[in-house]
Design a protein around this motif. Structure first.
Motif, PDB file in Angstrom:
ATOM      1  N   SER A 106     -45.279   9.329  13.529  1.00 31.13           N
ATOM      2  CA  SER A 106     -45.049   9.138  14.956  1.00 31.13           C
ATOM      3  C   SER A 106     -44.552  10.442  15.570  1.00 31.13           C
ATOM      4  N   ALA A 107     -44.794  10.578  16.861  1.00 27.79           N
ATOM      5  CA  ALA A 107     -44.396  11.798  17.563  1.00 27.79           C
ATOM      6  C   ALA A 107     -42.906  12.027  17.398  1.00 27.79           C
ATOM      7  N   GLY A 108     -42.536  13.252  17.130  1.00 28.78           N
ATOM      8  CA  GLY A 108     -41.129  13.594  17.073  1.00 28.78           C
ATOM      9  C   GLY A 108     -40.547  13.549  15.676  1.00 28.78           C
ATOM     10  N   ALA A 109     -41.062  12.687  14.808  1.00 30.42           N
ATOM     11  CA  ALA A 109     -40.503  12.601  13.456  1.00 30.42           C
ATOM     12  C   ALA A 109     -41.025  13.756  12.618  1.00 30.42           C
ATOM     13  N   ALA A 110     -40.115  14.482  11.972  1.00 33.16           N
ATOM     14  CA  ALA A 110     -40.514  15.664  11.220  1.00 33.16           C
ATOM     15  C   ALA A 110     -41.281  15.265   9.971  1.00 33.16           C
ATOM     16  N   ALA A 111     -42.318  16.013   9.679  1.00 36.49           N
ATOM     17  CA  ALA A 111     -43.087  15.811   8.458  1.00 36.49           C
ATOM     18  C   ALA A 111     -43.154  17.141   7.733  1.00 36.49           C
ATOM     19  N   THR A 112     -43.426  17.090   6.457  1.00 34.97           N
ATOM     20  CA  THR A 112     -43.629  18.319   5.705  1.00 34.97           C
ATOM     21  C   THR A 112     -45.126  18.486   5.481  1.00 34.97           C
ATOM     22  N   VAL A 113     -45.614  19.636   5.910  1.00 37.83           N
ATOM     23  CA  VAL A 113     -47.055  19.861   5.863  1.00 37.83           C
ATOM     24  C   VAL A 113     -47.316  21.177   5.146  1.00 37.83           C
ATOM     25  N   ARG A 114     -48.337  21.176   4.282  1.00 34.64           N
ATOM     26  CA  ARG A 114     -48.717  22.423   3.605  1.00 34.64           C
ATOM     27  C   ARG A 114     -49.902  23.034   4.344  1.00 34.64           C
ATOM     28  N   ILE A 115     -49.755  24.281   4.695  1.00 33.32           N
ATOM     29  CA  ILE A 115     -50.885  24.997   5.290  1.00 33.32           C
ATOM     30  C   ILE A 115     -51.008  26.348   4.606  1.00 33.32           C
ATOM     31  N   GLN A 116     -52.243  26.869   4.597  1.00 30.21           N
ATOM     32  CA  GLN A 116     -52.433  28.198   4.034  1.00 30.21           C
ATOM     33  C   GLN A 116     -52.748  29.155   5.176  1.00 30.21           C
ATOM     34  N   VAL A 117     -51.858  30.131   5.359  1.00 32.82           N
ATOM     35  CA  VAL A 117     -52.025  31.050   6.484  1.00 32.82           C
ATOM     36  C   VAL A 117     -52.179  32.471   5.956  1.00 32.82           C
ATOM     37  N   ASN A 118     -53.257  33.103   6.333  1.00 28.30           N
ATOM     38  CA  ASN A 118     -53.539  34.487   5.917  1.00 28.30           C
ATOM     39  C   ASN A 118     -53.387  34.646   4.409  1.00 28.30           C
ATOM     40  N   GLY A 119     -53.827  33.640   3.682  1.00 25.69           N
ATOM     41  CA  GLY A 119     -53.848  33.712   2.228  1.00 25.69           C
ATOM     42  C   GLY A 119     -52.563  33.281   1.554  1.00 25.69           C
ATOM     43  N   THR A 120     -51.562  32.915   2.329  1.00 25.41           N
ATOM     44  CA  THR A 120     -50.288  32.504   1.733  1.00 25.41           C
ATOM     45  C   THR A 120     -50.039  31.021   2.009  1.00 25.41           C
ATOM     46  N   GLU A 121     -49.623  30.310   0.969  1.00 23.20           N
ATOM     47  CA  GLU A 121     -49.279  28.897   1.136  1.00 23.20           C
ATOM     48  C   GLU A 121     -47.915  28.770   1.822  1.00 23.20           C
ATOM     49  N   HIS A 122     -47.832  27.890   2.783  1.00 25.37           N
ATOM     50  CA  HIS A 122     -46.546  27.630   3.432  1.00 25.37           C
ATOM     51  C   HIS A 122     -46.310  26.137   3.476  1.00 25.37           C
TER      52      HIS A 122
END
Lengths: 716, 164
Positions: free
Chosen positions: B5-21
């Protein structure tokens, strides 16, 4: 205020006249400082607004000091340290700051040479400077770095050391690459938008839905309860949110909007009859110029026409942004303002603070084409930062804020009449303007010219836009005096005393509409005589530099060899910006299909000595493309209550596939004084396009923008 | 992710410029704010918030998209490239070198988004025509009028890439 403005206002005092901004900022140490590591710090009060001035000024400093440009470090302008050069406006930075730096650096070089002569025990005449090393004829050497001593420049300038002659220039006059561009293509944080200070909060303002709206009630319960929200503030009709993150600020803003109840009023004119509306308002009238008998006897015929331009938006790609921080009752603001000292003056007025308790530091914003929202957002940030308990607050306007709430370039009506003899020669010329004032910049009025100041519970009366004096190039009347040898003329400017939409300076001010009108009307007169538009201008313009740009643009565009084809047309426009700046002639070639498509703009410009020729070309190209966008597409739209052109969808600008080819020829004038390039192309481009439309279709469109609807209306 | 739901924090994995975050934000947070404020990548700029100006463009799995109206959840697990990821002063992308060679910019605020659109174009059309370059950049707005220099730079970069 730029220098010409301040001199006109009588601030010059009784001191001996010094060049450019040196006159009002005489201390050499304000302008430059030599460091022991070989770097030379240079401070200008003029700021980078996308026009490339930083590079041009660094070139000038490096030239006079005989150092590689890499040694020059241009420091950002700050009210804590920089010379006060008023506003970066009016295409005056090269004249005002450039000539100050040229003389300050020449004098600094001489002071260091004198110190070197003493150190080395040789005559000054035996010394030369090679890449910052000071070398004696006999081989002894020292350097700026070795001699670096702040005491040497802790004195007032005298301008007694002549700067280099054009023939001695090594860096000036060459197309050095821009110093700021690498950061911009590699995405290195550089903009005020990119500032990320420790503990920084994000803020947004709840702008009213319409210019005259009053906030009746605000239910902020939901906004306050949202995660990350730090504070909700309301003061009269001004309200905003502070949050830990940008997304939280935006979510809270949406909630706040739902909780707001406004009273709106119909205060705006009818957008479809603006030209008439401007003429029906209460005005203050000024005769700008008179020559001879402007109501000539012996006229066989009087021809007249009316031209209009709509309100225009700055429409920068970035919404305005600022960061503000309060520490022990003192305020620090990071801003992309064009006039940091003027902004400080108005912040002090609005916040009831002594100016010396405020520091305004310049950080680049996106392209600035006049008095945009930069100053307003700085005040918004300062207001909201009061609830931040000392934390810095970054406030960025929304796209709708930017398009609807930044000051607008004023709508204008221009009427021209010419008395003609039987052969169609012009005996007398009359030019009348109806417009709001073209400047409501901060730092000039008794009340602050900052948007939110008019929305507070204890509101300040928003200052009515004025016109800068003739010595500063004028406002609505800019370029209203024709650059041609008419025997008689009378120019009158009527400034509106009501301002339903806030107006202020937009690139070239009144020159855009005045040149569009003059150059269109001249074409109409030429057409009536069956005279070629270029020939008519060359017949009427006697000034050699005017004739030279007309001839150069025509030659490069092969005006004489134009092949007439169905639906295609060419046209020419010319002006000397402000009557005192750059000479510019534009040839436009267009194709009239379902819409007008500008295929090519060929431009000749004379800016005197071009400090950086590629920088000049870049400014002229950009100005011409922007002017083509204004001419073909742009118009602020509104109903009787609200501005409706508050998104890119409703305020379209020229896109990549619509942009014409642009060729710029810079006339070589190394011996002549440098004048600015930033605004010279605006008016001539509009006129050239309108004249090309007439050439293609035989239809004279006198109301901007030249849309298909306007062409149909003009044809009927 | 979509169910957050909007507003509730989630943990998301994204790969940006070759680095996992691994980032923590509400799932509907626009990717732009995550890149700029959580990862400190300031090249993508806010211009309008509605995907109409192109200043915030990034590559997501090779496609140029507006990060201002891409929710974080839609970027989860994807490969994201920002203008910083194309190259830097030490290892510039041919497009970045070409922009400098052509002195293609004034204020420069639109340039990172334009770089992204141009990079996506060159990936699918290594030798574009001028008209193709203009069409590919049509959703990127530039207000300073640097268009023609930018077009020349993209054509120059296409040449350079093909030579190397």
């Amino acid at each position: 205020m730029n220098l010409a403005y301040r001199l006109a206002a009588g601030e010059a005092g009784k001191l001996p006249r010094l060049p450019g901004s040196l006159h009002l900022n005489r201390r050499l140490s304000q302008w430059l400082r030599f460091l022991p590591d070989g770097t030379i710090e240079v401070r200008s009060g003029k700021v980078e607004i996308g026009q490339g001035i930083t590079t041009a000024l660094a070139q000038i400093a490096a030239e006079e000091l005989d150092v590689p440009i890499a040694r020059i470090r241009m420091l950002p302008a700050s009210t804590a340290a920089s010379p006060n050069e008023g506003v970066t406006s009016g295409s005056l930075s090269t004249q005002e700051s450039g000539s100050a730096l040229r003389h300050a650096c020449a004098e600094a070089r001489a002071l260091y040479l004198a110190a070197a002569a003493t150190r080395l025990g040789v005559p000054v005449a035996s010394l030369s400077v090679v890449a910052g090393d000071i070398v004696a004829a006999g081989g002894a050497r020292t350097s700026y770095a070795e001699l670096a001593d702040d005491v040497l420049l802790a004195r007032d300038a005298t301008a007694s050391v002549p700067p280099k002659q054009a023939a001695q220039h090594v860096l000036v006059g060459t197309p050095l690459p821009r110093l700021d561009l690498p950061h911009k293509v590699y995405g290195v944080p550089r903009f005020v938008h990119d500032l990320d200070l420790p503990g920084m909060l994000h803020a947004r303002v709840l702008r009213p839905p319409s210019p005259a709206a009053l906030l009746l009630s605000l239910d902020d319960t939901r906004a306050r309860a949202m995660p990350g929200v730090v504070a909700v503030l309301r003061d009269g009709s001004f309200a905003g949110v502070l949050a830990e993150s940008e997304e939280a600020a935006l979510n809270a803003l949406a909630a706040l909007r739902e909780g707001a109840s406004w009273r709106e009023s119909e205060t705006l004119p009818d957008v479809s009859t603006l030209g008439d509306w401007l003429k029906a308002q209460a005005v203050e009238s000024v005769v700008i110029a008179e020559r001879g008998e402007s109501g000539a006897a012996g006229a066989a015929h009087t021809q007249r026409a009316r031209y209009t331009r709509p309100y225009l938006a700055h429409a920068s790609i970035a919404p305005s942004c600022a960061v503000a921080q309060w520490t022990d009752g003192r305020l620090h603001v990071w801003s992309h303002s064009q006039g940091i000292y003027n902004l400080r003056t108005d912040l002090a007025l609005a916040l009831a603070l002594p100016p010396e308790h405020i520091v305004v530091e310049h950080v680049e914003g996106a392209g600035c084409y006049g008095h945009n929202g930069a100053d307003d957002v700085a005040f918004d940030a300062a207001l909201l930062a009061r609830a931040a308990a000392g934390r810095p607050v970054r406030l960025q306007w929304t796209r709708a804020d930017e398009l609807a709430w930044a000051p607008l370039g004023p709508a204008m009506t221009v009427e021209i009449e010419a008395d003609l003899d039987a052969a169609g020669n012009i005996l007398a010329w009359r030019h009348e303007i109806w417009s709001n004032g073209h400047s409501s910049r901060p730092g000039r009025a008794k009340t602050p010219a900052l948007l939110a100041a008019g929305h507070l519970e204890q509101a300040f009366e928003p200052p009515l836009a004025i016109n800068p004096p003739a010595a500063a190039g004028g406002g609505a009347d800019r370029n209203a005096i024709p650059g041609y040898d008419f025997p008689a003329w009378r120019i009158v400017s009527h400034r509106l005393l009501a301002m339903p939409l806030r107006t202020s300076a937009l690139r070239s001010l009144g020159a855009f509409a005045n040149v569009f009108a003059i150059e269109s009307f001249l074409d109409e007169l030429a057409a009536a005589r069956g005279e070629d538009p270029l020939a008519a201008r060359l017949r009427l313009a006697s000034e050699p530099r005017a004739r030279a740009v007309l001839a150069a643009a025509a030659a490069r565009a092969n005006w004489a060899g134009w092949r007439r084809r169905e639906g295609r047309g060419h046209g020419i426009g010319f002006a000397r910006y402000k009557g005192s700046g750059a000479w510019c002639a534009v040839v436009a070639e267009i194709e009239a299909g379902r819409e007008i498509r500008v295929e090519r703009l060929v431009i000749a410009v004379d800016v005197g000595l071009a400090i950086n020729p590629d920088g000049v070309a870049n400014q002229i190209e950009g100005g011409a493309i922007q002017a083509a966008s204004w001419t073909l597409k742009e118009q602020v739209r509104f109903d009787r209550t609200r501005i409706t052109s508050d998104s890119w969808e409703h305020y379209p600008i020229l896109r990549f596939s619509e942009v014409p080819a642009v060729e710029v020829e810079i006339l070589p004038r190394p011996q002549e004084t440098s004048v600015g390039a930033g605004e010279a192309a605006q008016g001539p481009t509009a006129a050239a396009i309108a004249n090309a439309v007439f050439d293609a279709l035989g239809v004279r469109v006198r109301d901007l923008p030249i849309t298909p609807e306007r062409i149909i209306a003009a044809a009927n | 992710m979509k169910s957050q739901s909007a507003g509730a924090a989630a943990t998301v994995r994204i790969q940006v410029n070759g680095t996992e975050h691994e980032v923590s934000a509400a799932a509907d947070t626009p990717l732009l704010y995550v890149l700029r404020n959580q990862l400190g990548l300031k090249a993508a700029h806010f211009g309008c918030g509605t995907g109409q100006c192109g200043a915030c463009r990034v590559l997501i799995d090779g496609r140029a998209v507006a990060s201002c109206d891409t929710p974080l959840w839609a970027a989860a697990g994807k490969h994201i490239t920002t203008a910083e990821g194309l190259g830097d002063a030490a290892h510039p992308h041919p497009l970045q070198s070409a922009l400098i060679a052509e002195q293609a910019g004034q204020c420069g605020y639109c340039l990172p988004g334009i770089l992204i659109s141009a990079a996506a174009l060159l990936a699918r059309r290594p030798r574009p025509t001028e008209a193709e370059v203009r069409a590919a950049l049509d959703d990127n707005l530039c207000r300073c009028g640097s268009h023609n220099r930018i077009v020349r730079a993209v054509l120059r970069a296409a040449q350079a890439e093909n030579i190397s």
